[in-house]
Motif scaffolding. Structure first.
Motif, mmCIF file in Angstrom:
data_model
loop_
_atom_site.group_PDB
_atom_site.id
_atom_site.type_symbol
_atom_site.label_atom_id
_atom_site.label_comp_id
_atom_site.label_asym_id
_atom_site.label_seq_id
_atom_site.Cartn_x
_atom_site.Cartn_y
_atom_site.Cartn_z
ATOM 1 N N SER A 64 5.030 1.083 -5.081
ATOM 2 C CA SER A 64 6.005 0.273 -4.351
ATOM 3 C C SER A 64 6.687 -0.741 -5.258
ATOM 4 C CB SER A 64 5.316 -0.474 -3.210
ATOM 5 O OG SER A 64 4.523 -1.533 -3.698
ATOM 6 N N TYR A 81 4.747 -4.079 -1.756
ATOM 7 C CA TYR A 81 4.179 -3.836 -0.433
ATOM 8 C C TYR A 81 2.951 -4.716 -0.214
ATOM 9 C CZ TYR A 81 6.914 0.459 0.163
ATOM 10 O OH TYR A 81 7.920 1.374 0.310
ATOM 11 N N ASP A 120 1.375 3.322 5.465
ATOM 12 C CA ASP A 120 1.460 4.476 4.563
ATOM 13 C C ASP A 120 0.165 5.278 4.567
ATOM 14 O OD1 ASP A 120 4.048 3.849 3.905
ATOM 15 O OD2 ASP A 120 3.542 2.939 1.964
#
Length: 59
Positions: free
Chosen positions: A13, A17, A25
């Motif tokens: 990410s 994130y 996810d």
């Protein structure tokens, strides 16, 4: 195994994130995790996200 996956998603990410997004996810990948366990994983791995800086226009 979970810690490795959390680190992988965090690095992919661009280190932006947080645990809520990583939890989503992981659930899309059919992991059964809670946000608290993911938050504990990010804390135990000392993962801190890069904060985006907001630039305010001057008057």
């Amino acid at each position: 195994m979970l810690a490795e996956r959390i680190r992988y998603l965090f690095d992919c990410s661009g280190r932006t994130y947080g645990s809520p997004r990583i939890t989503l996810d992981l659930r899309e990948e059919d992991w059964q995790v809670s946000q608290n366990s993911c938050q504990g994983g990010t804390g135990a791995l000392s993962l801190t996200r890069n904060r985006t800086r907001w630039h305010h226009a001057g008057t």
